[in-house]
Enzyme design. Structure first.
Site, short mmCIF file in Angstrom:
data_model
loop_
_atom_site.label_atom_id
_atom_site.label_comp_id
_atom_site.label_asym_id
_atom_site.label_seq_id
_atom_site.Cartn_x
_atom_site.Cartn_y
_atom_site.Cartn_z
N ASP A 220 49.60 37.37 33.10
CA ASP A 220 50.12 36.03 32.83
C ASP A 220 51.63 35.96 32.65
O ASP A 220 52.19 34.87 32.52
CB ASP A 220 49.44 35.44 31.59
N ASP B 20 43.35 32.79 39.45
CA ASP B 20 44.55 32.32 38.73
C ASP B 20 45.76 33.21 39.02
O ASP B 20 46.92 32.78 38.93
CB ASP B 20 44.33 32.32 37.20
#
Ligand code: GLY
Length: 398
Positions: free
Chosen positions: A119, A178
Site C-alpha cells: 500500500d 488493488d
C-alpha cells in the site's frame, strides 16, 4: 465549392458536438459541488487539526457516535486526506489549502522506508505525488524514489509480481487486484530517477495481472495466491467480495483505474484494451442500478437493502475520465457514463448535507462486508477519488 460544403458540414458537426457536450456537462453542478466540498472539508479540517500530533490523526471513516475515526500513517488509507487537500487546492485555486496539504503530506515521510505491504504506493503517490504537481522539490522526488525502492523489495522476479500482503495461514504470496494502484508510483520513480528497474517491475506486474487475474467475462478475482518460484497460481479467492468467483465492486474499479494508468505510462495497446473491457463490464452490467452507483459486489442481489459502494463509483468515474481522454470520439460514451456517476454522487442521495457525515463528502460506501466493518459509511478514499474525478472532469471540459 465542394470543399466549402465539406468544411461547412465539418464545422456544423464540431459545433453540434460541442453544444451536446456543453448541454450534457451543464447537468453536473460543478461549481456548486466544488464550493460545497471546500466548505465541508474546511469544517473537517477545523475539527481534526487539533489531533495532528497524535499517533492517530488522519480521518478515515465515521464511528458509532458520528465522529471521525482517525488512523495513523501505516493505515493503507493514510495518504488520501493529504491528497484530498491537494485536490481542493487545485479545484478552488485557493492557496489556503496548501499549508495543511503540505503538513499532512510531510507527516507520511517515514513511509518511504517501509516495505510492510504494497500500500505504500497508494499512500505516497496520493500525497507526495500530488504535491509534486504543485511544487518542484528534490526532497519530494527522493521520497517517491525511496518508496519505489521499498515497494520493489516485494517483487518476486521468478513469478513477475509484487506481493501484496505478507504470507499468512491462508496464502503464501497473495496478490490482490488493488495492487494495480501501486504501479503509478513505480512509473513516477523511473521518470524522476531515470532508473528503469521500477518501470520494468510495474510492467511485469501488470502483464501477470492481465494474464492471471481476469475471467472470460472480464471481471477480476480479488486475491490470487502465487507460488513465487514457479509463478503458478495456487488459489483464486476473495477477501472483501461476496464469493471467490464474484466481482467485488471496488476490485473492478481498481483494475479499471490501474490499467488506464498503465496505458498512460507505457502506451501499450493491451493495457488500453483491458481498461476498455473492464469499463464495458461495469457499464453494461445487468445489476448496475439506474443511478450507476454499484452494489458492493456486482453479484450481490439487487435489492433496496443491498449496500451500494460510492467509493467504487468514485474510483470508476475518475478512471473513466482519464480513459475517455485516450479514445477520441470513441471515448465520449465513457465520459458520459462518468458524468452520470458524478451526477448521482453529487446529489443529496450520496453527497452529505453540510456539517453531517462527520464532515466527509460522500455517504454510502463499504469497507468490507465479509469482515462486518465499515458498511454504508463515508470513507476517505471515496472523497479523494470523487475530488479527483471533479478535477479530471474540469480538465476534459476545458
Ligand atoms: N485496498 C483495500 C480496499 O480497497 O479495501
Amino acid at each position: 465549392m465542394k470543399t466549402l460544403i465539406k468544411f461547412s458540414s465539418l464545422l456544423f458537426i464540431v459545433i453540434l458536438n460541442q453544444a451536446c457536450k456543453e448541454n450534457h456537462s451543464e447537468t453536473l453542478p460543478y461549481d456548486d459541488i466544488v464550493q460545497k466540498s471546500a466548505k465541508q472539508y474546511a469544517k473537517m479540517h477545523q475539527t481534526i487539526y487539533p489531533e495532528i500530533n497524535n499517533k492517530k490523526f488522519i480521518p478515515r471513516t465515521i464511528n458509532d457516535k458520528g465522529q471521525p475515526t482517525l488512523v495513523g500513517i501505516y493505515d493503507w488509507t493514510s495518504g488520501f486526506y493529504a491528497g484530498s487537500l491537494w485536490y481542493l487546492n487545485f479545484l478552488t485555486a485557493d492557496s489556503k489549502w496548501e499549508k495543511p496539504a503540505l503538513e499532512y503530506t510531510k507527516k507520511l515521510d517515514s513511509i518511504q522506508y517501509w516495505g510492510g505491504n504494497h500500500d505504500v504506493g497508494f499512500i505516497i503517490e496520493c500525497s507526495y505525488g500530488n504535491a509534486l504537481k504543485k511544487t518542484v522539490s528534490k526532497a519530494f522526488d527522493s521520497v517517491i524514489v525511496q518508496t519505489a525502492k521499498s515497494l520493489a523489495t516485494r517483487f518476486h522476479p521468478k513469478a513477475g509480481i509484487i506481493q501484496s500482503w505478507n504470507a499468512s495461514k491462508k496464502w503464501n504470496c497473495p496478490v490482490i487486484i488493488d495492487n494495480m494502484m501501486n504501479l503509478e508510483l513505480l512509473f513516477h520513480a523511473t521518470k524522476i530517477s531515470g532508473d528503469s528497474t521500477y518501470y520494468d517491475i510495474a510492467v511485469s506486474h501488470a502483464d501477470k495481472t492481465l494474464e492471471n487475474h481476469f475471467r472470460p467475462d472480464n471481471s477480476s478475482y480479488h486475491v490470487l495466491n502465487y507460488d513465487v518460484e514457479t509463478g503458478d497460481i495456487l488459489n483464486r479467492n476473495t477477501h472483501q467480495g461476496l464469493a471467490d468467483d464474484s466481482a467485488w465492486a471496488r476490485g473492478q474499479a481498481w483494475g479499471l483505474y490501474g490499467f488506464t494508468v498503465c496505458y498512460r505510462e507505457t502506451k501499450k495497446p493491451n493495457y488500453l484494451k483491458q481498461a476498455i473491457k473492464i469499463a464495458d463490464y461495469i457499464k453494461n452490467h445487468p445489476n448496475l442500478p439506474n443511478d450507476k452507483i454499484p452494489y458492493w459486489d456486482y453479484n450481490a442481489s439487487a435489492t433496496n437493502e443491498t449496500p451500494r459502494d460510492a467509493s467504487a463509483a468514485a474510483i470508476t468515474a475518475s478512471a473513466l475520465y482519464e480513459l475517455s481522454s485516450f479514445m477520441g470520439v470513441e471515448g465520449e460514451k465513457y465520459e458520459n457514463f462518468a458524468d452520470k456517476i458524478m451526477l448521482s454522487l453529487s446529489s443529496p442521495n450520496y453527497f452529505a448535507d453540510k456539517a453531517t457525515n462527520a464532515n466527509f463528502l460522500l455517504k454510502h460506501s463499504v469497507g468490507s462486508i465479509p469482515h462486518g466493518v465499515e458498511i454504508d459509511v463515508p470513507l476517505n478514499y471515496a472523497d479523494y477519488y470523487f475530488l479527483e474525478a471533479l478535477y479530471r472532469h474540469k480538465n476534459i471540459n476545458q
